[in-house]
Design a protein around this motif. Structure first.
Motif, PDB file in Angstrom:
ATOM      1  N   THR A 180     -84.596  -3.837 -10.639  1.00 40.86           N
ATOM      2  CA  THR A 180     -83.357  -4.103 -11.359  1.00 40.86           C
ATOM      3  C   THR A 180     -82.680  -5.340 -10.768  1.00 40.86           C
ATOM      4  N   ILE A 181     -82.224  -6.224 -11.643  1.00 44.54           N
ATOM      5  CA  ILE A 181     -81.562  -7.451 -11.216  1.00 44.54           C
ATOM      6  C   ILE A 181     -80.097  -7.362 -11.626  1.00 44.54           C
ATOM      7  N   GLY A 182     -79.243  -7.166 -10.634  1.00 41.93           N
ATOM      8  CA  GLY A 182     -77.809  -7.122 -10.858  1.00 41.93           C
ATOM      9  C   GLY A 182     -77.154  -8.328 -10.227  1.00 41.93           C
ATOM     10  N   PRO A 183     -75.817  -8.345 -10.143  1.00 44.53           N
ATOM     11  CA  PRO A 183     -75.125  -9.501  -9.556  1.00 44.53           C
ATOM     12  C   PRO A 183     -75.607  -9.849  -8.153  1.00 44.53           C
ATOM     13  N   ALA A 184     -75.890  -8.858  -7.307  1.00 43.52           N
ATOM     14  CA  ALA A 184     -76.324  -9.139  -5.934  1.00 43.52           C
ATOM     15  C   ALA A 184     -77.669  -9.864  -5.910  1.00 43.52           C
ATOM     16  N   GLU A 185     -78.572  -9.462  -6.793  1.00 43.23           N
ATOM     17  CA  GLU A 185     -79.888 -10.113  -6.837  1.00 43.23           C
ATOM     18  C   GLU A 185     -79.778 -11.544  -7.357  1.00 43.23           C
ATOM     19  N   VAL A 186     -78.826 -11.783  -8.257  1.00 47.67           N
ATOM     20  CA  VAL A 186     -78.611 -13.156  -8.742  1.00 47.67           C
ATOM     21  C   VAL A 186     -78.118 -14.045  -7.600  1.00 47.67           C
ATOM     22  N   VAL A 187     -77.176 -13.532  -6.815  1.00 48.98           N
ATOM     23  CA  VAL A 187     -76.683 -14.289  -5.664  1.00 48.98           C
ATOM     24  C   VAL A 187     -77.820 -14.568  -4.689  1.00 48.98           C
ATOM     25  N   GLU A 188     -78.698 -13.571  -4.485  1.00 45.46           N
ATOM     26  CA  GLU A 188     -79.836 -13.742  -3.581  1.00 45.46           C
ATOM     27  C   GLU A 188     -80.751 -14.865  -4.054  1.00 45.46           C
TER      28      GLU A 188
END
Length: 934
Positions: A171-179
């Motif tokens: 799952t790609i949420g806001p935290a993964e986008v920042v990563e």
């Protein structure tokens, strides 16, 4: 099937408690399926490999999604408003391969057959349609999951819109986008605008990569903020580029920003998830020739009126779970009895490391039938404690589990039982782990990875997850999903037993299902002999080699490393003097600016990032033109690579338990059947350089022992003479002539007696170059002559040996027709890209096709020798052991008094490994070190 492919529809859009829209990005599914699967056709000859893969992936997704509304989104065409905005947008993208074009419409038919709405709008890209549906769904109070890994869609992510990577099941949420981007979703378009995108031809600002772009946007807010601040920045290349390419950045932002107000082709209410019409779906699948899919999806069974309690698996055999966690000895004994009665058992291990020589056994999984599997935890610790905020929290006790030794004692008879077939995926790893745990005998075995590899080397990967997606339509739980990622990752031994069981038992279940799906295909694919006589029999041989390892001279490696570092420092100082100032030699960007901006050397080409290309081919071309700086950089890079890859890494790889280095052989990677070696890679040590020789001299024998090297002489040239039926070359090999001198005599019309070295070397370069489809430019560069002269040499070669050209053309045509070529021993080597529309990619694939039967044939021959050698050495009463295989060479460690006899036995086995029309010749050598023996 018809009761479980999709959940019953909820009340409809507008109810936040139940409204969940699933949007599937079709293009990612289509292209992955096309490139992953070998060529397939339906009964009328229409290509359908992409359709088949899409069908299985869609079926799996429909089986498990939790949405109430769903749609598959397509691109309507190549030309959109972005092309009018910027005529170079995606202009460099090649047309889809001919075999893929007719499949686009069929994929849309597949979507309709499953009862899922297909969504597309002329003049708009699929990403814009996805963005518009997501916007509308959120306005109506719903949640959205976008099934895609496309980074361009990450700008849409919010607390109510997430992405789901369909392959990694992540799952790609806001935290993964920042990563990924270094900024939140709301700033993704600004970062993309600065860095550009070479794939889509979005210009961006040359020289600004992801890291710099994220830093600039974080500091200045957005693209306009960055551009406004550029004038005041301190003088630098980056400032100059920002000022010069400001309009490129602005237009790039327009290109990457997704439109969120496209007129929706269907209202959200029309996307309510529903079950497919069973007869319609069956009719369509059968019309495509997908009989196996009908069976896997359970569509040939009577329909039921109500959904089963557990989700039916796409395989049509049973659900993937729930599975049993075995925590008592009586429970384990019952499973062992069940496996023994079944006669075939899926087997998998969970461990503490990917390095089998360091891994400790954590648990074992068994599967006795599809859907019938268990996990036996052995060394699970308490789950990682949550922060309590106090210092007096009592540690949790370990979970209940069978004592390790009692469990191994219970498993040992079944694992050694010759009447029970043990099925594993990448068996070599698990068998080494079990051997280290005290289970020395696991036999007989089958390996699903090698079954797949024996039939389809080069067509796709052979990892369990990829095979499951391709053949079962099922995406297994990922390791990351149960252990976490990054700093949050926990050891598998700390994963709670319910999650550990769901993951680990599924692996054994999938492995057994893959065996049922793939094993029967071996005979049909004419790959049964390759699998049973070579690949499977090689597993214990490679195991023994990896367990034996090889001794290295640690002090000598440290001396070499220090010597290389000192020489690199001298080179670096010389290079700085040549340039007139210091710079970072490891920076391709800095080097490119010096070579092409400051020195104005010819032939420079900019990469998609805007930086100059400075790879080895570029530098070698400049060096061949007489430029000293690139030649010196190449020397520095070579030493740097040897130091980091070998002299430093080998010391770190010494196993403290054995004092030796234990490489790992990858058996299912190369499309030609060759082995590759990792951790460390011992197959790329330079052969003809002094530095390479010094590194080989650091591989040594144990006291009282000698290393014995046995190397096939010119085996690929011999195979070319055989398969192309070249009389003069066959005669030369049969009579023991110097093959390069004979070729020079035939091609250049000069007598062998008294031939000068330069003439022989020209023939040698042609002989070896032809095997790899060398061009006139490549040959000219090797020989230091004009490409026109080199072209004349190649023409003269083919004129004298027309059978070689005939072989090359015949082999390319074979690859174009079948998608693969065959080695002389029947191994299929698949050649992706053989029909690619790009001339460069197609030419590369053609060179692969020409070489694969020769390189693959050589790999088959040495594997035949390897599976026979352990028995031959035992029969001769020798204690020698095989340590390394490096393409055409085998390295043994022998007791001093047995070295010559070891060489004699090995040479006999290797030269008799197979019968071809030219003799196979093995050269042997002895020494205290590999360098002396080679």
């Amino acid at each position: 099937m018809d009761t479980s492919l999709a959940p019953a529809a909820a009340s409809g859009a507008g109810d936040p408690a139940s409204f969940h829209l699933i949007l599937i990005d079709a293009s990612g599914f289509i292209f992955r399926a096309f490139h992953a699967l070998p060529p397939m056709t339906r009964p009328d000859g229409t290509p359908v490999n992409a359709v088949f893969g899409f069908t299985n992936m869609l079926a799996r997704l429909l089986e498990n999604h939790e949405g109430t509304h769903i749609g598959v989104v397509f691109d309507a065409g190549h030309i959109t408003f972005r092309n009018r905005l910027y005529d170079k947008y995606k202009a460099q993208r090649p047309e889809p391969p001919e075999e893929l074009r007719p499949q686009f419409a069929l994929v849309r038919d597949a979507t309709a057959a499953f009862g899922v709405p297909g969504l597309e709008v002329e003049d708009w890209e699929a990403d814009d349609i996805i963005a518009s549906y997501a916007e509308e769904a959120v306005k109506q109070g719903g949640r959205v999951t976008i099934v895609s890994s496309d980074k361009d869609l990450m700008q849409l992510v919010t607390d109510r819109v997430v992405m789901q990577d369909p392959i990694k099941q992540k799952t790609i949420g806001p935290a993964e986008v920042v990563e990924k981007f270094g900024v939140g979703p709301d700033k993704v378009v600004d970062v993309q605008a600065l860095m550009g995108d070479s794939v889509d031809n979005v210009p961006g600002v040359p020289g600004i990569g992801p890291k710099n772009a994220a830093q600039l946007i974080t500091e200045f807010g957005d693209v306009e903020g960055v551009l406004a601040a550029a004038e005041a920045m301190k003088p630098s290349k980056r400032r100059d580029m920002l000022l010069a390419h400001a309009e490129d950045a602005r237009i790039s932002r327009q290109l990457v920003t997704l439109c969120r107000d496209v007129t929706l082709p269907l209202p959200i209410e029309a996307l309510v998830a529903k079950r497919p019409d069973r007869p319609e779906l069956v009719t369509w699948l059968l019309s495509m020739g997908f009989k196996s899919t009908v069976s896997r999806l359970g569509l040939n069974a009577p329909a039921t009126a109500a959904a089963p309690a557990t989700t039916a698996a796409p395989s049509g055999q049973a659900a993937f779970g729930p599975y049993e966690c075995v925590i008592t000895l009586d429970g384990l004994r019952a499973w062992v009895a069940e496996a023994t009665a079944a006669g075939v058992v899926g087997l998998d291990t969970e461990t503490t490391s990917l390095d089998a020589m360091h891994a400790e056994l954590v648990g074992v999984s068994l599967a006795t039938a599809p859907g019938r599997a268990c996990y036996i935890p052995l060394r699970h610790a308490p789950a990682a404690p949550a922060a309590q905020g106090t210092l007096d929290t009592e540690p949790a006790p370990p979970p209940e589990q069978v004592p390790v030794e009692a469990a191994l004692d219970a498993l040992r008879p079944m694992l050694a039982d010759p009447a029970v077939l043990k099925v594993l995926q990448n068996a070599k790893y698990d068998l080494i782990v079990l051997a280290r745990a005290g289970i020395a005998t696991v036999s007989p075995i089958d390996d699903t990875m090698l079954v797949s590899y024996s039939m389809e080397a080069g067509a796709h990967g052979h990892g369990m997850d990829e095979l499951s997606a391709l053949h079962l339509g099922h995406q297994p739980f990922s390791y990351d999903s149960v252990t976490g990622t990054g700093r949050a990752r926990i050891p598998f031994a700390q994963v709670p037993l319910d999650r550990a069981t769901a993951y680990a038992a599924e692996d054994a279940d999938v492995t057994l299902r893959l065996w049922h799906a793939l094993r029967p295909r071996l005979r049909e694919a004419k790959s049964l002999v390759i699998y049973e006589q070579l690949e499977r029999r090689l597993v214990p041989v490679l195991m023994a080699m990896e367990q034996a390892g090889v001794k290295v001279d640690e002090p000598e490696l440290r001396r070499l490393s220090a010597d290389f570092a000192a020489r690199m420092a001298v080179m670096e100082a010389d290079i700085h003097r040549m340039v007139g100032r210091p710079f970072n030699l490891g920076s391709p960007k800095a080097l490119g600016e010096i070579l092409f901006d400051e020195m104005s050397l010819p032939g420079g080409k900019r990469m998609g990032s805007g930086a100059w290309g400075t790879d080895a081919i570029v530098l070698q071309s400049l060096a061949d033109q007489g430029h000293e700086l690139p030649a010196r950089i190449l020397e520095w890079r070579q030493l740097s690579k040897l130091r980091s890859t070998y002299t430093e890494a080998l010391v770190a790889e010494i196993n403290p338990e054995t004092g030796r280095v234990h490489t790992s052989y990858a058996q299912a990677v190369a499309s030609t059947g060759r082995l590759s070696s990792t951790d460390p890679n011992l197959q790329n040590i330079p052969i003809r350089t002094e530095e390479g020789s010094r590194i080989r001299r650091a591989f040594i024998a144990e006291p009282g022992h000698v290393l014995v090297s046995c190397d096939y002489s010119q085996i690929e040239l011999r195979l070319m003479a055989d398969v192309a039926d070249i009389g003069p070359l066959k005669e030369a090999f049969a009579t023991g002539q110097d093959i390069h001198a004979r070729t020079a005599s035939e091609v250049f019309g000069v007598p062998i007696a008294g031939m000068d070295r330069a003439t022989r070397n020209r023939a040698k370069a042609i002989n070896f170059g032809i095997i790899y489809g060398i061009s006139a430019f490549g040959l000219g560069r090797q020989l230091g002559i004009d490409p026109g002269e080199a072209r004349g040499y190649i023409a003269a070669y083919f004129e004298r040996y027309p059978g070689i050209r005939a072989y090359m053309e015949r082999t390319k045509e074979e690859a174009r027709i079948h998608g693969y070529v065959l080695t002389p021993f029947g191994r299929r080597c698949w050649v992706p890209g053989i029909a690619d529309r790009s001339p460069q990619r197609r030419a590369y694939a053609e060179r692969q096709a020409i070489n694969a039967p020769l390189q693959g044939g050589a790999a088959d021959i040495i594997k035949r020798a390897m599976v026979r050698l352990p028995g031959a050495l035992r029969d001769a009463g020798l204690g020698s052991r095989l340590l390394l295989q490096v393409h055409d060479e085998l390295l043994f460690e022998a007791v001093e008094g047995e070295a010559e006899e070891t060489a004699r036995v090995a040479r006999g086995v290797m030269e008799a490994a197979d019968t071809v029309s030219v003799p196979l010749v093995v050269e042997t050598g002895f020494g205290r070190s590999w360098g002396e023996a080679h």
